[in-house]
Motif scaffolding. Structure first.
Motif, PDB file in Angstrom:
ATOM      1  N   GLN A 105      -1.637   6.054 -13.847  1.00 27.67           N
ATOM      2  CA  GLN A 105      -1.952   7.409 -13.410  1.00 27.67           C
ATOM      3  C   GLN A 105      -3.186   7.369 -12.517  1.00 27.67           C
ATOM      4  OE1 GLN A 105      -2.417   9.035 -17.368  1.00 27.67           O
ATOM      5  NE2 GLN A 105      -0.604  10.312 -17.061  1.00 27.67           N
ATOM      6  N   ILE A 106      -3.111   8.086 -11.414  1.00 27.55           N
ATOM      7  CA  ILE A 106      -4.198   8.131 -10.440  1.00 27.55           C
ATOM      8  C   ILE A 106      -4.800   9.525 -10.455  1.00 27.55           C
ATOM      9  CG2 ILE A 106      -4.763   7.968  -7.979  1.00 27.55           C
ATOM     10  CD1 ILE A 106      -2.402   5.964  -7.779  1.00 27.55           C
ATOM     11  N   VAL A 107      -6.127   9.595 -10.424  1.00 30.07           N
ATOM     12  CA  VAL A 107      -6.815  10.883 -10.330  1.00 30.07           C
ATOM     13  C   VAL A 107      -7.611  10.911  -9.044  1.00 30.07           C
ATOM     14  CG1 VAL A 107      -6.952  11.282 -12.813  1.00 30.07           C
ATOM     15  CG2 VAL A 107      -8.809  10.086 -11.657  1.00 30.07           C
ATOM     16  N   GLY A 108      -7.854  12.111  -8.580  1.00 30.76           N
ATOM     17  CA  GLY A 108      -8.636  12.274  -7.373  1.00 30.76           C
ATOM     18  C   GLY A 108      -8.801  13.742  -7.068  1.00 30.76           C
ATOM     19  N   TYR A 109      -9.065  14.024  -5.816  1.00 34.78           N
ATOM     20  CA  TYR A 109      -9.194  15.407  -5.371  1.00 34.78           C
ATOM     21  C   TYR A 109      -8.587  15.541  -3.987  1.00 34.78           C
ATOM     22  CZ  TYR A 109     -13.314  13.762  -2.770  1.00 34.78           C
ATOM     23  OH  TYR A 109     -14.165  13.092  -1.932  1.00 34.78           O
ATOM     24  N   TYR A 110      -8.280  16.781  -3.630  1.00 35.60           N
ATOM     25  CA  TYR A 110      -7.709  17.037  -2.309  1.00 35.60           C
ATOM     26  C   TYR A 110      -8.286  18.316  -1.743  1.00 35.60           C
ATOM     27  CZ  TYR A 110      -4.539  20.521  -4.325  1.00 35.60           C
ATOM     28  OH  TYR A 110      -4.019  21.625  -4.948  1.00 35.60           O
ATOM     29  N   ARG A 111      -8.210  18.405  -0.427  1.00 41.70           N
ATOM     30  CA  ARG A 111      -8.709  19.563   0.299  1.00 41.70           C
ATOM     31  C   ARG A 111      -7.593  20.061   1.205  1.00 41.70           C
ATOM     32  NH1 ARG A 111     -14.851  18.492   1.936  1.00 41.70           N
ATOM     33  NH2 ARG A 111     -14.716  20.732   1.941  1.00 41.70           N
ATOM     34  N   PRO A 112      -6.988  21.207   0.878  1.00 41.02           N
ATOM     35  CA  PRO A 112      -5.913  21.721   1.725  1.00 41.02           C
ATOM     36  C   PRO A 112      -6.445  22.215   3.067  1.00 41.02           C
ATOM     37  CG  PRO A 112      -6.313  23.185  -0.147  1.00 41.02           C
ATOM     38  CD  PRO A 112      -7.229  22.022  -0.298  1.00 41.02           C
ATOM     39  N   GLY A 113      -5.752  21.819   4.138  1.00 42.93           N
ATOM     40  CA  GLY A 113      -6.164  22.204   5.483  1.00 42.93           C
ATOM     41  C   GLY A 113      -5.494  23.479   5.912  1.00 42.93           C
ATOM     42  N   THR A 148      -6.383  13.957   1.080  1.00 37.52           N
ATOM     43  CA  THR A 148      -6.231  13.512  -0.295  1.00 37.52           C
ATOM     44  C   THR A 148      -7.097  12.286  -0.539  1.00 37.52           C
ATOM     45  OG1 THR A 148      -3.938  14.300  -0.274  1.00 37.52           O
ATOM     46  CG2 THR A 148      -4.548  12.786  -2.039  1.00 37.52           C
ATOM     47  N   TYR A 149      -7.882  12.323  -1.602  1.00 36.31           N
ATOM     48  CA  TYR A 149      -8.774  11.226  -1.969  1.00 36.31           C
ATOM     49  C   TYR A 149      -8.411  10.727  -3.361  1.00 36.31           C
ATOM     50  CZ  TYR A 149     -11.432  13.341   1.793  1.00 36.31           C
ATOM     51  OH  TYR A 149     -11.806  13.866   3.002  1.00 36.31           O
ATOM     52  N   ALA A 150      -8.493   9.419  -3.585  1.00 35.07           N
ATOM     53  CA  ALA A 150      -8.232   8.832  -4.904  1.00 35.07           C
ATOM     54  C   ALA A 150      -9.543   8.290  -5.456  1.00 35.07           C
ATOM     55  CB  ALA A 150      -7.206   7.713  -4.792  1.00 35.07           C
ATOM     56  N   THR A 151      -9.823   8.573  -6.730  1.00 35.04           N
ATOM     57  CA  THR A 151     -11.098   8.142  -7.310  1.00 35.04           C
ATOM     58  C   THR A 151     -10.950   7.337  -8.597  1.00 35.04           C
ATOM     59  OG1 THR A 151     -11.318  10.267  -8.434  1.00 35.04           O
ATOM     60  CG2 THR A 151     -12.385  10.043  -6.287  1.00 35.04           C
ATOM     61  N   GLY A 152      -9.774   7.280  -9.195  1.00 35.80           N
ATOM     62  CA  GLY A 152      -9.620   6.522 -10.432  1.00 35.80           C
ATOM     63  C   GLY A 152      -8.176   6.201 -10.738  1.00 35.80           C
ATOM     64  N   TYR A 197       0.834  -1.188   0.000  1.00 33.82           N
ATOM     65  CA  TYR A 197       0.000   0.000   0.000  1.00 33.82           C
ATOM     66  C   TYR A 197       0.873   1.243   0.000  1.00 33.82           C
ATOM     67  CZ  TYR A 197      -4.057  -2.854   1.238  1.00 33.82           C
ATOM     68  OH  TYR A 197      -5.065  -3.773   1.231  1.00 33.82           O
ATOM     69  N   THR A 198       0.419   2.270  -0.711  1.00 29.32           N
ATOM     70  CA  THR A 198       1.092   3.568  -0.722  1.00 29.32           C
ATOM     71  C   THR A 198       0.068   4.626  -0.334  1.00 29.32           C
ATOM     72  OG1 THR A 198       2.570   2.880  -2.500  1.00 29.32           O
ATOM     73  CG2 THR A 198       2.339   5.248  -2.141  1.00 29.32           C
ATOM     74  N   GLN A 199       0.418   5.459   0.641  1.00 35.49           N
ATOM     75  CA  GLN A 199      -0.447   6.569   1.035  1.00 35.49           C
ATOM     76  C   GLN A 199      -0.231   7.717   0.060  1.00 35.49           C
ATOM     77  OE1 GLN A 199      -2.668   7.171   3.909  1.00 35.49           O
ATOM     78  NE2 GLN A 199      -3.160   8.828   2.528  1.00 35.49           N
ATOM     79  N   LEU A 200      -1.299   8.242  -0.511  1.00 29.40           N
ATOM     80  CA  LEU A 200      -1.218   9.407  -1.386  1.00 29.40           C
ATOM     81  C   LEU A 200      -1.469  10.648  -0.544  1.00 29.40           C
ATOM     82  CD1 LEU A 200      -3.353   7.947  -4.287  1.00 29.40           C
ATOM     83  CD2 LEU A 200      -0.872   8.199  -4.252  1.00 29.40           C
ATOM     84  N   SER A 201      -0.653  11.647  -0.724  1.00 24.89           N
ATOM     85  CA  SER A 201      -0.808  12.877   0.040  1.00 24.89           C
ATOM     86  C   SER A 201      -0.348  14.053  -0.807  1.00 24.89           C
ATOM     87  CB  SER A 201       0.009  12.806   1.335  1.00 24.89           C
ATOM     88  OG  SER A 201      -0.185  13.967   2.094  1.00 24.89           O
ATOM     89  N   PHE A 202      -1.307  14.824  -1.316  1.00 21.64           N
ATOM     90  CA  PHE A 202      -0.951  15.964  -2.153  1.00 21.64           C
ATOM     91  C   PHE A 202      -0.102  16.931  -1.338  1.00 21.64           C
ATOM     92  CE2 PHE A 202      -1.242  19.788  -4.602  1.00 21.64           C
ATOM     93  CZ  PHE A 202      -1.294  19.340  -5.903  1.00 21.64           C
ATOM     94  N   PRO A 203       1.058  17.333  -1.874  1.00 22.18           N
ATOM     95  CA  PRO A 203       2.008  18.150  -1.093  1.00 22.18           C
ATOM     96  C   PRO A 203       1.634  19.632  -1.024  1.00 22.18           C
ATOM     97  CG  PRO A 203       2.908  17.705  -3.258  1.00 22.18           C
ATOM     98  CD  PRO A 203       1.595  16.970  -3.179  1.00 22.18           C
TER      99      PRO A 203
END
Length: 160
Positions: free
Chosen positions: A127-135, A117-121, A104-110
């Motif tokens: 290539q992985i697509v998704g969305y992220y929400r900066p805190g 960070t969420y992965a959806t495809g 497993y690899t944790q994805l974390s948008f820098p």
């Protein structure tokens, strides 16, 4: 004139119905019900070209987990909500994980210190697509593409 209008409508119905039926008769559809055993809810999220399915289920205790269905009869349970898989059976999980078949690899948008960070495809090139929400406020949502260790932000021009 009333008789002519009825005749025209009937001819139009026969004419269009005949073409519609002929056009759709060449398609073959099949459906498979996918219900994880003893789950209270099941959601199918993604399917690859081998008909393997990435899905999510809620168990009797209310926990949400993932699974892969081989398209025939075998269910493989996963600890996280599975969102998509590619033809190599690499799986992405909504909670920002990627599984390549061995680890497993944790994805974390820098961006930011507490970015969600969420992965959806995932496609067949990995290539992985998704969305992220900066805190830390999480009001903004941005898309991303993850490719070979590099994150690229996706944003509609002028939307910020």
């Amino acid at each position: 004139m009333k008789g002519h209008t009825s005749t025209i409508i009937i001819l139009l119905l026969v004419f269009t119905t005949g073409f519609t039926t002929a056009a759709h008769s060449s398609y073959t559809y099949s459906y498979t019900t996918v219900d994880y055993p003893e789950a209270t809810d099941t959601w199918v999220r993604g399917v690859n070209n081998a008909d393997h399915i990435a899905a999510t289920y809620r168990d009797a205790a209310g926990e949400v987990r993932g699974f892969v269905f081989d398209g025939l009869q075998s269910y493989t349970s996963l600890d996280y909500a599975a969102w998509d898989l590619n033809d190599s059976n690499h799986i992405v999980f909504r909670d920002g994980f990627f599984y390549d078949g061995t680890s497993y690899t944790q994805l974390s948008f820098p961006e930011g210190t507490r970015t969600l960070t969420y992965a959806t495809g995932i496609n067949n090139t990995g290539q992985i697509v998704g969305y992220y929400r900066p805190g830390p406020i999480y009001y903004a949502i941005y898309g991303y593409v993850y490719d070979a260790g590099t994150y690229n932000r996706i944003q509609y021009p002028g939307s910020d």
